[in-house]
Design an enzyme around this catalytic site. Structure first.
Site, PDB file in Angstrom:
ATOM      1  N   ASP A 176       3.483  -1.887  12.084  1.00 24.90           N
ATOM      2  CA  ASP A 176       2.382  -1.018  12.522  1.00 24.90           C
ATOM      3  C   ASP A 176       2.979   0.304  13.035  1.00 24.90           C
ATOM      4  O   ASP A 176       3.799   0.298  13.961  1.00 24.90           O
ATOM      5  CB  ASP A 176       1.646  -1.742  13.653  1.00 24.90           C
ATOM      6  CG  ASP A 176       0.277  -1.174  13.933  1.00 24.90           C
ATOM      7  OD1 ASP A 176      -0.718  -1.824  13.579  1.00 24.90           O
ATOM      8  OD2 ASP A 176       0.207  -0.075  14.530  1.00 24.90           O
ATOM      9  N   PRO A 177       2.602   1.446  12.439  1.00 16.67           N
ATOM     10  CA  PRO A 177       3.193   2.710  12.899  1.00 16.67           C
ATOM     11  C   PRO A 177       2.938   2.956  14.389  1.00 16.67           C
ATOM     12  O   PRO A 177       1.827   2.749  14.876  1.00 16.67           O
ATOM     13  CB  PRO A 177       2.492   3.760  12.046  1.00 16.67           C
ATOM     14  CG  PRO A 177       2.059   3.020  10.817  1.00 16.67           C
ATOM     15  CD  PRO A 177       1.711   1.639  11.289  1.00 16.67           C
ATOM     16  N   ARG A 221      -3.052   7.138  17.092  1.00 17.44           N
ATOM     17  CA  ARG A 221      -3.633   7.561  15.823  1.00 17.44           C
ATOM     18  C   ARG A 221      -4.413   8.838  16.106  1.00 17.44           C
ATOM     19  O   ARG A 221      -4.691   9.176  17.262  1.00 17.44           O
ATOM     20  CB  ARG A 221      -4.604   6.500  15.266  1.00 17.44           C
ATOM     21  CG  ARG A 221      -3.962   5.188  14.833  1.00 17.44           C
ATOM     22  CD  ARG A 221      -3.017   5.354  13.659  1.00 17.44           C
ATOM     23  NE  ARG A 221      -2.485   4.075  13.191  1.00 17.44           N
ATOM     24  CZ  ARG A 221      -1.395   3.472  13.683  1.00 17.44           C
ATOM     25  NH1 ARG A 221      -0.729   4.030  14.686  1.00 17.44           N
ATOM     26  NH2 ARG A 221      -0.970   2.333  13.182  1.00 17.44           N
ATOM     27  N   TYR A 243       0.844  -1.202   0.000  1.00 17.40           N
ATOM     28  CA  TYR A 243       0.000   0.000   0.000  1.00 17.40           C
ATOM     29  C   TYR A 243       0.879   1.252   0.000  1.00 17.40           C
ATOM     30  O   TYR A 243       0.719   2.147  -0.822  1.00 17.40           O
ATOM     31  CB  TYR A 243      -0.898  -0.035   1.234  1.00 17.40           C
ATOM     32  CG  TYR A 243      -1.891   1.107   1.331  1.00 17.40           C
ATOM     33  CD1 TYR A 243      -2.915   1.251   0.396  1.00 17.40           C
ATOM     34  CD2 TYR A 243      -1.827   2.028   2.373  1.00 17.40           C
ATOM     35  CE1 TYR A 243      -3.846   2.283   0.497  1.00 17.40           C
ATOM     36  CE2 TYR A 243      -2.754   3.059   2.485  1.00 17.40           C
ATOM     37  CZ  TYR A 243      -3.765   3.178   1.546  1.00 17.40           C
ATOM     38  OH  TYR A 243      -4.679   4.195   1.657  1.00 17.40           O
ATOM     39  N   GLY A 272      -0.844  -5.168  20.224  1.00 17.78           N
ATOM     40  CA  GLY A 272       0.342  -4.691  20.953  1.00 17.78           C
ATOM     41  C   GLY A 272      -0.077  -4.240  22.344  1.00 17.78           C
ATOM     42  O   GLY A 272      -1.056  -4.740  22.916  1.00 17.78           O
ATOM     43  N   ARG A 304       1.116   8.517  15.070  1.00 19.68           N
ATOM     44  CA  ARG A 304       0.650   9.201  13.849  1.00 19.68           C
ATOM     45  C   ARG A 304      -0.200  10.396  14.233  1.00 19.68           C
ATOM     46  O   ARG A 304      -1.169  10.278  14.978  1.00 19.68           O
ATOM     47  CB  ARG A 304      -0.166   8.246  12.981  1.00 19.68           C
ATOM     48  CG  ARG A 304      -0.638   8.916  11.697  1.00 19.68           C
ATOM     49  CD  ARG A 304      -1.452   8.004  10.838  1.00 19.68           C
ATOM     50  NE  ARG A 304      -0.664   6.944  10.249  1.00 19.68           N
ATOM     51  CZ  ARG A 304      -1.188   5.785   9.854  1.00 19.68           C
ATOM     52  NH1 ARG A 304      -2.464   5.559   9.998  1.00 19.68           N
ATOM     53  NH2 ARG A 304      -0.424   4.859   9.319  1.00 19.68           N
ATOM     54  N   ARG A 348     -10.329  -2.337  10.540  1.00 18.29           N
ATOM     55  CA  ARG A 348      -9.667  -1.199  11.181  1.00 18.29           C
ATOM     56  C   ARG A 348     -10.123  -1.083  12.628  1.00 18.29           C
ATOM     57  O   ARG A 348     -11.167  -1.608  13.021  1.00 18.29           O
ATOM     58  CB  ARG A 348      -9.970   0.078  10.417  1.00 18.29           C
ATOM     59  CG  ARG A 348      -9.156   0.132   9.147  1.00 18.29           C
ATOM     60  CD  ARG A 348      -9.217   1.486   8.534  1.00 18.29           C
ATOM     61  NE  ARG A 348     -10.149   1.493   7.447  1.00 18.29           N
ATOM     62  CZ  ARG A 348     -10.023   2.264   6.373  1.00 18.29           C
ATOM     63  NH1 ARG A 348      -9.008   3.072   6.254  1.00 18.29           N
ATOM     64  NH2 ARG A 348     -10.917   2.230   5.420  1.00 18.29           N
ATOM     65  N   PHE A 385     -13.636  -2.217  16.963  1.00 22.44           N
ATOM     66  CA  PHE A 385     -13.989  -1.969  18.369  1.00 22.44           C
ATOM     67  C   PHE A 385     -15.500  -1.738  18.530  1.00 22.44           C
ATOM     68  O   PHE A 385     -16.103  -2.252  19.475  1.00 22.44           O
ATOM     69  CB  PHE A 385     -13.230  -0.752  18.919  1.00 22.44           C
ATOM     70  CG  PHE A 385     -11.736  -0.947  19.046  1.00 22.44           C
ATOM     71  CD1 PHE A 385     -11.168  -2.220  18.978  1.00 22.44           C
ATOM     72  CD2 PHE A 385     -10.891   0.141  19.256  1.00 22.44           C
ATOM     73  CE1 PHE A 385      -9.793  -2.401  19.096  1.00 22.44           C
ATOM     74  CE2 PHE A 385      -9.517  -0.029  19.383  1.00 22.44           C
ATOM     75  CZ  PHE A 385      -8.973  -1.294  19.289  1.00 22.44           C
ATOM     76  N   GLN A 399       0.402   2.655  20.896  1.00 17.83           N
ATOM     77  CA  GLN A 399       0.566   3.333  19.604  1.00 17.83           C
ATOM     78  C   GLN A 399      -0.576   4.344  19.444  1.00 17.83           C
ATOM     79  O   GLN A 399      -1.657   4.149  19.994  1.00 17.83           O
ATOM     80  CB  GLN A 399       0.565   2.314  18.442  1.00 17.83           C
ATOM     81  CG  GLN A 399      -0.734   1.599  18.140  1.00 17.83           C
ATOM     82  CD  GLN A 399      -0.938   0.329  18.968  1.00 17.83           C
ATOM     83  OE1 GLN A 399      -0.487   0.228  20.100  1.00 17.83           O
ATOM     84  NE2 GLN A 399      -1.651  -0.638  18.411  1.00 17.83           N
TER      85      GLN A 399
HETATM   86  N1  UDP Z   1      -5.809  -2.055  15.926  1.00 14.45           N
HETATM   87  C1  UDP Z   1      -6.136  -2.708  17.088  1.00 14.45           C
HETATM   88  N2  UDP Z   1      -7.161  -3.620  17.072  1.00 14.45           N
HETATM   89  C2  UDP Z   1      -7.880  -3.896  15.948  1.00 14.45           C
HETATM   90  C3  UDP Z   1      -7.556  -3.192  14.768  1.00 14.45           C
HETATM   91  C4  UDP Z   1      -6.516  -2.288  14.797  1.00 14.45           C
HETATM   92  O1  UDP Z   1      -5.516  -2.500  18.140  1.00 14.45           O
HETATM   93  O2  UDP Z   1      -8.803  -4.738  16.018  1.00 14.45           O
HETATM   94  C5  UDP Z   1      -4.695  -1.100  15.965  1.00 14.45           C
HETATM   95  C6  UDP Z   1      -3.679  -1.254  14.845  1.00 14.45           C
HETATM   96  O3  UDP Z   1      -2.685  -2.181  15.201  1.00 14.45           O
HETATM   97  C7  UDP Z   1      -3.144   0.161  14.720  1.00 14.45           C
HETATM   98  C8  UDP Z   1      -4.342   1.034  15.099  1.00 14.45           C
HETATM   99  O4  UDP Z   1      -5.238   0.192  15.804  1.00 14.45           O
HETATM  100  O5  UDP Z   1      -2.112   0.389  15.639  1.00 14.45           O
HETATM  101  C9  UDP Z   1      -5.073   1.615  13.906  1.00 14.45           C
HETATM  102  O6  UDP Z   1      -5.270   0.571  13.006  1.00 14.45           O
HETATM  103  P1  UDP Z   1      -6.192   0.674  11.734  1.00 14.45           P
HETATM  104  O7  UDP Z   1      -6.267  -0.694  11.134  1.00 14.45           O
HETATM  105  O8  UDP Z   1      -7.467   1.338  12.101  1.00 14.45           O
HETATM  106  O9  UDP Z   1      -5.465   1.640  10.704  1.00 14.45           O
HETATM  107  P2  UDP Z   1      -3.955   2.113  10.459  1.00 14.45           P
HETATM  108  O10 UDP Z   1      -3.916   3.452  11.085  1.00 14.45           O
HETATM  109  O11 UDP Z   1      -2.974   1.176  11.116  1.00 14.45           O
HETATM  110  O12 UDP Z   1      -3.837   2.124   8.997  1.00 14.45           O
END
Ligand code: UDP
Length: 311
Positions: A273-274, A213, A147, A207, A277, A188, A193, A211
């Site tokens: 995984d970033p 977002r 991607y 994790g 952000r 996502r 959630f 992290q």
């Molecule tokens: N994530 C999580 N549980 C999930 C889905 C995602 O903890 O069921 C975490 C994922 O590892 C990342 C963050 O939530 O750190 C955002 O993930 P998402 O897939 O929404 O989008 P990204 O920003 O990574 O493209």
């Protein structure tokens, strides 16, 4: 004169919101989608509108559109980590071949072209917050590389079509966006959630959840896209909400909002995984007089209503 606009990926989450917005602005909208991640339900209400036309097509193949075009917005692409892990080749092809075809069409029709790029161009960033002049920290051969690199190529070819062919181009670097019409199963964090909370399942935090977002409500994002399209800025512009939250706090917020008794469970963090952000949006503020208006609490309430009807 009615503006004629093509939106690739027009049946997707963001694409379908753009179809709505541009129809409201008086455009004739041609929505193109191959429906691999897009969904007809997102655009069903537009059928029968004289200013709307749907073409089922894979934009990695030659794109044929009859008549003139004023704008092309290239939004076609799998966009959630789960989708692009499942569809790695399609993701690479739509970002590269698809962007090439869409740019070729823009050149032929003398249309203004807008690329839906992404904060993934910054990869797992070493700069924080991320501003447009940061070049990123991307693993080309990791699972997300399909991607990230496709979008980085897309930006490069967009600039080349501008510099070499004189095509009017715009590049939006879109950060995490949410709202109605997101797919419930796109994997996502937000849809996962909310669905887990509503189904009384455990919320899967990947994790340690530390992290971060920064989540932007869809109407704010669409406003930014529209303003960028109407501007004359060629270089990339970040669009997103700078309000940053850890994923663990985000999961807790969803539990609070839904009143769910679900527990949180910790799962392995996906590769690359970033860790952080947050968009730096001073460029968009200055250039487009734009900034997000909807708070996370407000946006989540609206989004929750959408999910409740569908879970
Ligand atoms: N994530 C999580 N549980 C999930 C889905 C995602 O903890 O069921 C975490 C994922 O590892 C990342 C963050 O939530 O750190 C955002 O993930 P998402 O897939 O929404 O989008 P990204 O920003 O990574 O493209």
């Amino acid at each position: 004169m009615v503006k004629r606009t093509l939106i690739t990926g027009g049946a997707g989450f963001l694409g379908s919101h753009i179809c709505d917005r541009l129809i409201a602005e008086g455009h004739f909208v041609i929505c193109m989608d191959n429906l691999i991640t897009g969904n007809m339900d997102n655009i069903a209400h537009l059928f029968g509108n004289d200013n709307f036309k749907f073409i089922k097509h894979d934009v990695t193949e030659y794109i044929y559109v009859e008549g003139e075009l004023d704008f092309i917005l290239h939004f076609a692409s799998p966009a959630s980590p789960i989708d692009y892990l499942k569809l790695p080749i399609q993701t690479l092809k739509v970002g590269s071949l698809g962007t090439h075809k869409a740019l070729g069409l823009a050149k032929a029709k003398k249309a203004t072209f807008l690329l839906a790029s992404t904060s993934e161009c910054y990869g797992d960033p070493l700069a924080h917050p991320q501003s447009e002049d940061y070049w990123g920290n991307v693993n080309p051969v990791g699972p997300r590389g399909v991607y990230d690199e496709a979008k980085r190529f897309a930006e490069a070819i967009t600039m080349a079509y501008h510099r070499y062919h004189g095509v009017e181009t715009r590049i939006a670097r879109i950060f995490n966006t949410y709202g109605p019409k997101m797919r419930l199963d796109d994997g996502r964090a937000l849809p996962a959630f909310i669905c887990q909370a509503l189904r009384r399942e455990e919320l899967t935090v990947f994790g340690d959840g530390l992290q971060t977002r920064s989540f932007c409500y869809v109407s704010d994002l669409i406003e930014g896209i529209y303003r960028l399209l109407m501007s004359d800025e060629i270089l990339p512009v970040n669009l997103g909400n700078p309000s940053e939250i850890t994923i663990l706090d985000f999961a807790e917020k969803i539990l609070e909002l839904t009143g769910s008794k679900s527990k949180i469970t910790f799962k392995t963090l996906p590769e690359d995984d970033p860790k952080i952000r947050q968009p730096e949006i001073s460029k968009a503020k200055k250039l487009l007089n734009w900034e997000p208006k909807i708070s996370l609490d407000e946006g989540l309430k609206i989004t929750l209503e959408y999910f409740k009807e569908r879970v």
